[in-house]
Design a protein around this motif. Sequence first.
Motif, PDB file in Angstrom:
ATOM      1  N   LYS A 173     -11.369  -3.841   2.642  1.00  0.00           N
ATOM      2  CA  LYS A 173     -10.009  -3.404   2.991  1.00  0.00           C
ATOM      3  C   LYS A 173      -9.648  -3.750   4.422  1.00  0.00           C
ATOM      4  O   LYS A 173      -8.502  -4.049   4.725  1.00  0.00           O
ATOM      5  N   ASP A 212     -10.850   0.952  -3.605  1.00  0.00           N
ATOM      6  CA  ASP A 212     -10.466   2.212  -2.975  1.00  0.00           C
ATOM      7  C   ASP A 212      -9.703   3.070  -3.980  1.00  0.00           C
ATOM      8  O   ASP A 212      -9.971   4.257  -4.161  1.00  0.00           O
ATOM      9  N   ASP A 237       0.831  -1.226   0.000  1.00  0.00           N
ATOM     10  CA  ASP A 237       0.000   0.000   0.000  1.00  0.00           C
ATOM     11  C   ASP A 237       0.856   1.263   0.000  1.00  0.00           C
ATOM     12  O   ASP A 237       0.437   2.294  -0.528  1.00  0.00           O
ATOM     13  N   GLN A 297      -8.813  -2.915  -1.736  1.00  0.00           N
ATOM     14  CA  GLN A 297      -7.748  -1.953  -2.073  1.00  0.00           C
ATOM     15  C   GLN A 297      -7.937  -1.438  -3.505  1.00  0.00           C
ATOM     16  O   GLN A 297      -7.777  -0.238  -3.762  1.00  0.00           O
TER      17      GLN A 297
END
Lengths: 304, 304
Positions: free
Chosen positions: A189, A169, A92, A166
């Motif tokens: 997430k 998002d 991330d 993820q």
Amino acid sequence: MSTSEELHPYLHERRALVESALRDAIPSDWSIPAKLREAAEYSLHAGGKRLRPILVLASAESVAGHADDMLMRAMPFAVAVELVHTYSLIHDDLPAMDNDDFRRGRPTNHKVYGEAMAILAGDGLLTHAFYAASRAVEAGVPAARAVKVMGELARLAGLPGMVGGQADDMLGEQGITTLEQLENIHLHKTSDLIVFSLLAGAHAAEASDSQVEALGLFGRNVGLAFQIQDDILDVTGDEAKLGKSVKSDEKQSKVTYPYLIGLEESRRRVKRLTEEAKEAVASAGLADPRMLLEIADYMVGRDH
Amino acid sequence: MSTSEELHPYLHERRALVESALRDAIPSDWSIPAKLREAAEYSLHAGGKRLRPILVLASAESVAGHADDMLMRAMPFAVAVELVHTYSLIHDDLPAMDNDDFRRGRPTNHKVYGEAMAILAGDGLLTHAFYAASRAVEAGVPAARAVKVMGELARLAGLPGMVGGQADDMLGEQGITTLEQLENIHLHKTSDLIVFSLLAGAHAAEASDSQVEALGLFGRNVGLAFQIQDDILDVTGDEAKLGKSVKSDEKQSKVTYPYLIGLEESRRRVKRLTEEAKEAVASAGLADPRMLLEIADYMVGRDH
């Protein structure tokens, strides 16, 4: 935040057990390129509350009571979930993703080891999670339960789970307008790995189907409440306590619960979800759900 | 290259079975962000020889003979190894890694979907490999064997295996001077997944310990021979057949077997390793090792 006097010693002791298991997670006699091992361990041993692995242990103990052999049986799954959580933070933070330079007050993995090594360290930790989980059989978990848990880890951490959350998002950063979209992202997430933690502990303790279901629901609701609380803290929190820039979400114009429904309604949702989580486990015929109930309050009452 | 008339129909049929299983690998009813699913399937369905999954099937069939239920039992592991192989190609091609724009004549994943989505597609495919493998239990593989295979996949694809080989390759790009270093990289970057393929098929067929060991040795030697052959083709091959730029290794001053020991000695090693591989399986008391023996010749005799 109201928690009993038992919770903090419990968290402290379980966390120490988890830290010890994590130190042994990557066998020292395995031949691994030194820089790769260093990069993987840099992030694995960066501290953190170890909430997910503690939830694995607490879930197992809620089903089967408190016994050393139950902790031993659940620990391989506890290690596995923390390995997955750690890899997800490394990836991330990458420049192509959130492009973060700091994490828990330290430079992010790619700032220290470079992007290529950070990608590989993440890949290696993710892969290793399944090795760690496979050790549950030696620790006494029936093989059929271990396969089930490993499949659940792959599902909940994978394309329809955390990785999917993820991606959503990232894809939705400009276009999230409804609470439903945001809830969906939070569920995948964040909640999915917490759901996994509860399921894994339950299976380690050979829980019944209805207990597994109740613990999964607990995980879903606590996980969502935890993430909404994170959104709230990002607006109201204190920078030093959080160890990251407050309002970073707002600066990047990320859509959060407080942004969509306001602070007060966000707080009400946290409270309601936490109550629902607690009700689910209170009525599941568990040997000892007390610590789980207190952890629920602790997770959403935290100020850091 | 001398192969019997049976090999090509065998490879053709097994490949068709693998392609069919790969089309169903990611359940169509799972909720996955559309772009993420598309990115994952773009690389998964990019063709290729499907050598690793075919080796899983051939290994199982060598132990237990040719029966539909044996193919069904081994297929979850065949799908798993191809998912891992596919993720490794996506991540290897990333700008921070090899920075390749083309793969099998098509733009690489990150050129089509962007870097972030390519990282996530790779993460998702890797994670999903363990879901795919966990399905072996429903297909009839004893749970204890399935856990063993999943642990082996994590080890051979992970920090001490393929990921470690990739890290060594990257770290050593400027400094490889000995054959031992290069062999170590080849063994982990390439052989380890091929070793896994053989072990997984063997366990699916409930092979004895000595059969598992013999098949693992076959995989190690054929995998190494295959990679040396790849080095040789990079120097001598024909661009159209390979579908990538010939001499790309040399252009990037990568150290290869021909560079270190010359073309002729490289060819001799390929031959010797292939013979050793064939000897290992010929004397392992397998039900029918013929196809494996022919695949060994095929893999190192290929010109593409």
